[in-house]
Design an enzyme around this catalytic site. Structure first.
Site, short mmCIF file in Angstrom:
data_model
loop_
_atom_site.label_atom_id
_atom_site.label_comp_id
_atom_site.label_asym_id
_atom_site.label_seq_id
_atom_site.Cartn_x
_atom_site.Cartn_y
_atom_site.Cartn_z
N HIS A 136 7.05 0.80 3.90
CA HIS A 136 5.61 1.01 3.68
C HIS A 136 5.41 2.40 3.06
CE1 HIS A 136 1.35 0.44 4.27
NE2 HIS A 136 1.29 1.66 4.76
N LEU A 182 0.38 -5.81 11.75
CA LEU A 182 0.65 -5.30 10.39
C LEU A 182 1.11 -3.84 10.42
CD1 LEU A 182 0.46 -5.91 7.32
CD2 LEU A 182 -1.85 -4.93 7.42
N ASP A 183 2.24 -3.57 9.82
CA ASP A 183 2.78 -2.21 9.63
C ASP A 183 2.87 -1.41 10.93
OD1 ASP A 183 2.95 -2.67 6.87
OD2 ASP A 183 0.92 -1.94 6.51
C1 GRF Z 1 6.40 -0.26 -2.41
O1 GRF Z 1 5.58 0.87 -2.56
C2 GRF Z 1 6.55 -0.62 -0.96
O2 GRF Z 1 6.52 0.48 -0.11
C3 GRF Z 1 5.34 -1.49 -0.71
O3 GRF Z 1 5.17 -2.23 -1.88
C4 GRF Z 1 5.75 -1.52 -2.98
C5 GRF Z 1 6.75 -2.44 -3.58
O4 GRF Z 1 7.32 -1.92 -4.75
N1 GRF Z 1 5.52 -2.29 0.49
P1 GRF Z 1 8.59 -2.62 -5.39
O5 GRF Z 1 8.19 -4.08 -5.64
O6 GRF Z 1 9.73 -2.50 -4.43
O7 GRF Z 1 8.83 -1.89 -6.67
#
Ligand code: GRF
Length: 200
Positions: A108, A143-144
């Site tokens: 996250h 969530l998270d």
């Molecule tokens: C990342 O910023 C991740 O933290 C969030 O969604 C984004 C995904 O980016 N959960 P990617 O698809 O890995 O480039």
């Protein structure tokens, strides 16, 4: 260890995991990449590295439960022991959690528990925080909110936009996600309540 990576989009974190396996940093195998979006660039990244990559269409399945049963079939068929969420834009439901409790990780782009949910980097900028960052955590039913494995900080600059901050956080995401997965693969994490202790 056989890993599944669940994605919805660009897949830069998937790429970081692929790279860390190919460099030998991570002793694991991505046995399947599953996307809920047919046009996710992550599927192309996987294919470029010869990784089994599939699109499971949520619109063809009537409910979250049926969708997750379909995902479970792919996970079992590929003998997956660990699930990594990498930009996967769906909330994990009871069906998957029940089968993979304590074996699902998420990344996250905020220092949880601050700024859960969507647009975390914008939330951080709008709140005026001086330090932002990213978190790798176990997934639970909220969530998270699951137990935190690793976090990394990024200073917020006065002229940062959502995008410039997101870019600097992403650089750190690409470092801590493989590090956290390595800790799981090497069985170096111990749970004490919701605290995750790292065995040195
Ligand atoms: C990342 O910023 C991740 O933290 C969030 O969604 C984004 C995904 O980016 N959960 P990617 O698809 O890995 O480039």
């Amino acid at each position: 260890m056989n890993i599944a990576v669940l994605v919805s989009g660009r897949g830069s974190n998937l790429q970081a995991i692929i790279d860390s396996i190919e460099s030998g940093f991570l002793k694991a195998k991505i046995s399947v990449v599953i996307s809920d979006k047919e046009d996710a660039y992550a599927l192309i990244r996987a294919a470029k590295h010869g990784i089994n990559a599939i699109f499971v269409d949520p619109r063809k399945l009537g409910s979250k439960e049926l969708y997750e049963i379909e995902i479970l079939k792919a996970l079992k068929a590929n003998c997956c022991e660990l699930i990594l969420l990498a930009g996967y834009m769906r909330i994990i439901g009871k069906t998957l959690l029940g089968q993979y409790k304590g074996r699902i990780l998420n990344i996250h782009p905020a220092l949880l528990p601050a700024f859960a949910g969507l647009n975390a980097q914008k939330q951080a900028i709008d709140h005026g925080v001086k330090v932002a960052g990213c978190t790798v955590h176990f997934v639970d039913d909220t969530l998270d909110s699951g137990p935190i494995i690793l976090q990394r900080c990024v200073d917020v600059k006065e002229d940062d936009t959502d995008e410039t901050l997101a870019d600097r956080i992403l650089e750190q995401e690409h470092k801590i996600y493989p590090e956290a997965v390595k800790l799981v693969v090497e069985n170096r994490l111990r749970m004490e309540g919701r605290k995750v202790k790292i065995i040195k």
